[in-house]
Design an enzyme around this catalytic site. Structure first.
Site, short mmCIF file in Angstrom:
data_model
loop_
_atom_site.label_atom_id
_atom_site.label_comp_id
_atom_site.label_asym_id
_atom_site.label_seq_id
_atom_site.Cartn_x
_atom_site.Cartn_y
_atom_site.Cartn_z
N ARG A 37 -0.25 -2.48 -6.75
CA ARG A 37 -0.49 -3.55 -5.76
C ARG A 37 -1.43 -4.60 -6.35
O ARG A 37 -1.19 -5.80 -6.22
CB ARG A 37 -1.07 -2.92 -4.50
CG ARG A 37 -1.52 -3.89 -3.41
CD ARG A 37 -1.92 -3.07 -2.17
NE ARG A 37 -2.72 -3.79 -1.22
CZ ARG A 37 -2.24 -4.55 -0.23
NH1 ARG A 37 -0.93 -4.72 -0.13
NH2 ARG A 37 -3.04 -5.15 0.63
N HIS A 89 -2.11 1.94 -5.84
CA HIS A 89 -2.86 0.74 -5.48
C HIS A 89 -3.05 -0.17 -6.69
O HIS A 89 -3.19 -1.39 -6.55
CB HIS A 89 -4.21 1.11 -4.87
CG HIS A 89 -4.64 0.19 -3.77
ND1 HIS A 89 -3.99 0.13 -2.55
CD2 HIS A 89 -5.63 -0.73 -3.71
CE1 HIS A 89 -4.57 -0.77 -1.78
NE2 HIS A 89 -5.56 -1.33 -2.46
N ARG A 101 0.86 -1.17 0.00
CA ARG A 101 0.00 0.00 0.00
C ARG A 101 0.90 1.23 0.00
O ARG A 101 2.03 1.19 0.50
CB ARG A 101 -0.90 0.02 1.24
CG ARG A 101 -1.80 -1.20 1.41
CD ARG A 101 -2.58 -1.12 2.72
NE ARG A 101 -3.48 -2.24 2.88
CZ ARG A 101 -3.20 -3.34 3.57
NH1 ARG A 101 -2.01 -3.47 4.15
NH2 ARG A 101 -4.09 -4.32 3.68
N LYS A 117 -1.99 -2.12 8.10
CA LYS A 117 -3.14 -1.59 8.83
C LYS A 117 -3.12 -2.10 10.26
O LYS A 117 -2.85 -3.25 10.53
CB LYS A 117 -4.44 -2.01 8.15
CG LYS A 117 -4.67 -1.33 6.80
CD LYS A 117 -6.01 -1.73 6.22
CE LYS A 117 -6.30 -0.98 4.93
NZ LYS A 117 -7.60 -1.36 4.34
N TYR A 120 -8.64 -11.34 -6.62
CA TYR A 120 -7.64 -11.38 -7.68
C TYR A 120 -7.73 -12.66 -8.51
O TYR A 120 -7.23 -12.70 -9.63
CB TYR A 120 -6.24 -11.22 -7.09
CG TYR A 120 -6.08 -9.90 -6.38
CD1 TYR A 120 -6.00 -8.73 -7.10
CD2 TYR A 120 -6.08 -9.83 -5.00
CE1 TYR A 120 -5.89 -7.51 -6.47
CE2 TYR A 120 -5.97 -8.61 -4.36
CZ TYR A 120 -5.87 -7.45 -5.09
OH TYR A 120 -5.78 -6.25 -4.46
N HIS A 138 -3.57 -8.98 3.86
CA HIS A 138 -5.03 -8.99 3.97
C HIS A 138 -5.45 -9.71 5.24
O HIS A 138 -4.97 -10.80 5.54
CB HIS A 138 -5.66 -9.69 2.77
CG HIS A 138 -5.62 -8.89 1.52
ND1 HIS A 138 -5.69 -9.45 0.26
CD2 HIS A 138 -5.54 -7.55 1.31
CE1 HIS A 138 -5.65 -8.50 -0.66
NE2 HIS A 138 -5.55 -7.35 -0.05
#
Length: 318
Positions: free
Chosen positions: A264, A261, A166, A190, A296, A287
């Protein structure tokens, strides 16, 4: 409730006027930051949603925060739907309202929490735009790497794509997060969750060139340990990193424009196309849910279908 109505029969809202809930939003923002550890993007989005709810509440006669109930919330969301808001926006606004009413209930502002009774619109996720492998090659091989800025920008794009980071993670990297011996980079994602991501030779080489021949020309006493620096020597800001990616793609040409992004997304898609399993890609991307990573697989299938349509004798041309 005596509210002025617009031509559509709904209460007329003044985008610049205040609302009955406004006085609580600063404290709620502190709660989101300190206790929920939400990202800056989520914080801005939630506060924007709740300011809209606050204005709407005032237009329909809501006299105090304690009067916020299920009927007001449903009417507000119904108005959003009537205005053509996307499913994603409606889902986010529902989530913002739920978080807010739960907080109000726990503080004793509301006698009960109406949030759990709100329905959640199903989100439809558009497949992300990604680059083909030859397009990535053209982008990274044709970049102008003259001078410290050129070396920095190549390293930025190589790391974004090579590690699937990110943009906030990229800008948060320090020099010692890159382990050249182990060919890895330490990333804080995150919620400050730490993960270790493999880094390929091209990215490691670009970072090494930047550290050796580029960063010393930009470093100042305020640079600290930051890996990537802005032109004034401070830690690179995500907004600047986004501009760099867009500019470099535009300079190369013949490559679809993408935000960081998008690189990514591209990295994740290429990993799966190369045979990586979902769990491994989930770990690399950081994730929390495997469901997010599964997006994906659909991208890869769509790309295979496109190849089939174009190349197979029994394929159907677009």
């Amino acid at each position: 409730m005596n509210a002025e109505e617009g031509s559509d029969g709904h209460p007329k809202e003044d985008a610049h006027s205040g609302g009955v809930l406004d006085g609580l939003l600063a404290e709620f923002a502190t709660f989101l930051t300190a206790e929920r550890d939400v990202s800056e993007h989520t914080l801005r989005a939630y506060l924007g949603d709740l300011k809209d709810l606050s204005r709407y509440g005032s237009t329909v006669g809501l006299s105090s925060p304690g009067d916020l109930d299920l009927n007001v919330l449903r009417a507000w969301l119904a108005r959003q739907y009537a205005m053509g808001r996307s499913r994603a926006t409606l889902a986010r606004r529902t989530a913002a309202a739920r978080t807010f009413t739960r907080w109000l209930y726990r503080r004793g502002v509301l006698p009960s929490d109406p949030g759990p009774l709100l329905g959640t619109p199903k989100r439809t996720r558009d497949l992300p735009t990604v680059l083909a492998q030859d397009e990535v090659g053209r982008l990274l091989d044709k970049m102008d790497v003259t001078g410290p800025i050129g070396l920095r920008d190549l390293a930025i794009l190589e790391v974004l794509y090579g590690a699937g980071l990110r943009v906030s993670e990229l800008c948060g990297l320090d020099i010692d997060d890159v382990d050249t011996a182990r060919k890895t980079v330490r990333v804080f994602g995150k919620g400050d969750k730490e993960r270790t991501v493999p880094l390929g030779e091209p990215a490691l080489r670009a970072v090494g060139d930047w550290l050796r021949a580029g960063r010393p020309d930009l470093v100042t006493e305020d640079s600290g340990p930051a890996l990537f620096l802005g032109v004034r020597g401070g830690r690179l800001h995500p907004t600047s990193a986004r501009r760099i990616v867009h500019r470099r793609i535009a300079e190369v040409g013949e490559v679809p424009d993408l935000a960081p992004h998008g690189l990514r997304h591209t990295a994740a898609t290429h990993l799966l196309e190369g045979g990586a399993d979902l769990r491994s890609v989930q770990e690399i991307l950081g994730h929390a849910s495997l469901q997010t990573t599964q997006l994906y697989t659909h991208v890869s299938v769509e790309r295979l279908k496109q190849v089939h349509r174009q190349a197979h004798p029994r394929g159907v041309a677009d």
